[in-house]
Design a protein around this motif. Structure first.
Motif, PDB file in Angstrom:
ATOM      1  N   VAL A   7      57.148  35.606  84.661  1.00 59.25           N
ATOM      2  CA  VAL A   7      56.456  34.304  84.696  1.00 59.25           C
ATOM      3  C   VAL A   7      56.483  33.653  83.311  1.00 59.25           C
ATOM      4  N   ALA A   8      56.208  34.461  82.271  1.00 59.27           N
ATOM      5  CA  ALA A   8      56.223  33.920  80.903  1.00 59.27           C
ATOM      6  C   ALA A   8      57.618  33.431  80.531  1.00 59.27           C
ATOM      7  N   GLY A  11      58.238  30.155  82.205  1.00 58.41           N
ATOM      8  CA  GLY A  11      57.502  29.105  81.484  1.00 58.41           C
ATOM      9  C   GLY A  11      58.211  28.749  80.185  1.00 58.41           C
ATOM     10  N   LEU A  14      61.192  26.623  80.968  1.00 56.70           N
ATOM     11  CA  LEU A  14      60.789  25.239  81.279  1.00 56.70           C
ATOM     12  C   LEU A  14      60.440  24.476  80.003  1.00 56.70           C
ATOM     13  N   ALA A  15      59.661  25.111  79.133  1.00 55.25           N
ATOM     14  CA  ALA A  15      59.243  24.463  77.883  1.00 55.25           C
ATOM     15  C   ALA A  15      60.460  24.164  77.010  1.00 55.25           C
ATOM     16  N   ALA A  18      62.452  21.176  78.531  1.00 56.48           N
ATOM     17  CA  ALA A  18      61.739  19.920  78.281  1.00 56.48           C
ATOM     18  C   ALA A  18      61.797  19.572  76.793  1.00 56.48           C
ATOM     19  N   GLY A  19      61.547  20.575  75.959  1.00 50.94           N
ATOM     20  CA  GLY A  19      61.525  20.332  74.510  1.00 50.94           C
ATOM     21  C   GLY A  19      62.867  19.861  73.988  1.00 50.94           C
ATOM     22  N   PHE A  22      63.350  16.234  74.994  1.00 50.61           N
ATOM     23  CA  PHE A  22      62.547  15.318  74.168  1.00 50.61           C
ATOM     24  C   PHE A  22      63.128  15.225  72.749  1.00 50.61           C
ATOM     25  N   TYR A  23      63.569  16.360  72.209  1.00 51.48           N
ATOM     26  CA  TYR A  23      64.131  16.363  70.847  1.00 51.48           C
ATOM     27  C   TYR A  23      65.390  15.497  70.777  1.00 51.48           C
TER      28      TYR A  23
ATOM     29  N   VAL B  37      50.645  29.194  82.797  1.00 52.86           N
ATOM     30  CA  VAL B  37      51.889  28.940  82.049  1.00 52.86           C
ATOM     31  C   VAL B  37      52.245  27.455  82.097  1.00 52.86           C
ATOM     32  N   LEU B  45      54.342  21.995  73.484  1.00 53.80           N
ATOM     33  CA  LEU B  45      55.241  20.915  73.061  1.00 53.80           C
ATOM     34  C   LEU B  45      54.593  20.049  71.989  1.00 53.80           C
TER      35      LEU B  45
END
Lengths: 383, 51
Positions: A7-8, A11, A14-15, A18-19, A22-23, B37, B45
């Protein structure tokens, strides 16, 4: 334990996705080929030193004629999510030749706001204007300064110096921050730098290029400070009779503070004007918020709203394509310059090489964007 | 003053992120783990200055 790790890891993936997105959006480089009229590229920080090196230390393209005359400032990107304003200014920076007077062009008046999209708005991160050399991609941008550069927002925003209470989020809105404050927030300091530029360069006319949703009553118009009312009225009449589209005039309200058309006119000797073109992408009743909607201005839900009389501007199935919106701005600016120059020969600003409405609509905005790969030495800048 | 408030907000964000991680570790149910999470992502972010 294994489940927690999985799960971590999901996550984290996903982060990271997305990051990275955005960057990439925040750091997308937008090339500008300095046009034949550009004699040098200054920075906003040259007019207000504390802004030097900051995210909003924007380029100022200075176009100068051989003959003396007036000075006109074109502001693009005060609200970057209104792309016709930036693109019209881009066309001036890359194409204009100045025979008389000076033209100062800013493409990213609030550069920080070009590096973010509306939180929760599902905006595309960027958009591409097709060109004969492949296309140029621009950052989508937002109405407000990026929270990474100015955060948090207060409960109450008191405009300086009027102390008028405005919407809290507008503390990051450049067009609610004029004339600016030297020791204020990033947005207020940016407004102050622009006001200083207007003062130091003895700007005759400041023109701020915007777009508006069709549910907003101030649309398809020139908003004019009282010292620019006659000029705006004349430009409205000539544009509406000669250019193939109608544009109105609105008086800048004295009771609403922080806007460029009010504060630049009050704080300096310049005539301040603001142009609005229709942008369906901004309407709250829109459908999917896509690049296609941004550029075509076509949306069935907004058309339905129009049929029910809920809009302040017409819209049909053809929408409001970006070329029409950009062409409206280039033609209106050219009309303003021509009328001003005819009435004030000693303060004239004579510009050529910029396409009018009909030409932009016929050939497309991309026909007037220059290929950065073909730029001459020292003629390439980045926004 | 603005800079101090900004730093305080980043500290608050970090505190909430730590709490979310702590709750994630303590959960026994996979659905709650996924929930923590997902909620954690925007805090990360912002701390990493990506959004």
């Amino acid at each position: 334990m294994t489940r927690k790790i999985v799960v971590a890891a999901l996550g984290a993936a996903l982060a990271a996705a997305a990051g990275l997105s955005f960057y990439a959006s925040r750091h997308l480089r937008e090339p500008v080929v300095a046009g034949p009229g550009v004699v040098r590229v200054a920075r906003l920080g040259d007019y207000f030193a504390p802004l030097k090196g900051a995210v909003n230390d924007a380029n100022v393209y200075i176009l100068e004629g051989k003959e003396a005359g007036g000075t006109v400032l074109l502001l693009g990107g005060t609200h970057p999510e209104e792309p016709a304003g930036r693109l019209a200014a881009w066309i001036f920076a890359e194409n204009a030749e100045v025979a008389r007077g000076r033209l100062l062009v800013i493409l990213s008046a609030n550069r920080s706001a070009t590096t973010v999209t509306r939180l929760g708005g599902a905006y595309p991160p960027d958009y591409t204007i097709p060109t004969s050399w492949g296309g140029q991609t621009f950052r989508m941008g937002d109405r407000w300064t990026n929270p990474l550069d100015q955060w948090p927002d207060p409960e109450v925003y008191l405009h300086y110096p009027s102390r008028q209470q405005l919407a809290y989020v507008d503390i990051r809105n450049l067009n609610r921050s004029f004339p600016g404050r030297p020791n204020g927030t990033l947005t207020e300091r940016t407004a102050y730098a622009i006001t200083e530029l207007v003062r130091r360069e003895a700007v005759t006319i400041a023109i701020d290029l915007h777009e508006a949703e069709l549910q907003y009553p101030v649309i398809s118009t020139i908003v004019a400070h009282e010292r620019g009312a006659e000029l705006a009225a004349a430009a409205s009449m000539f544009t509406s009779s000669m250019e193939g589209f109608a544009i109105g005039v609105e008086n800048s309200p004295k009771a609403l503070r922080g806007l460029s058309h009010r504060e630049i006119g009050d704080a300096t000797e310049a005539i301040s004007l603001l142009l609005e073109a229709p942008e369906p992408f901004l309407d709250a009743t829109r459908g999917r918020t896509t690049r296609e909607l941004l550029l075509s201005g076509r949306d069935e839900f907004i058309v339905r709203a129009g049929r029910r009389g809920l809009l302040f501007e017409k819209i049909g199935d053809e929408g409001w394509p970006i070329d029409i919106r950009v062409g409206r701005h280039t033609s209106t600016v050219l009309q303003l310059l021509e009328i001003w120059s005819a009435d004030h020969p000693d303060q004239a600003v004579v510009v050529s090489g910029v396409p009018r409405y009909g030409e932009v609509v016929e050939k497309g905005t991309g026909a007037f964007l220059k290929d950065p790969k073909a730029a001459g030495s020292g003629r390439l800048a980045y926004e | 003053m603005t800079a101090i408030v900004t730093v305080l907000y980043y500290l608050l964000t970090a505190s909430v992120a730590v709490l979310l991680v702590w709750n994630f570790v303590k959960r026994k149910n996979w659905q709650e783990e996924v929930l923590y999470v997902i909620v954690l992502i925007p805090f990360l972010l912002r701390l990493l200055r990506l959004k």
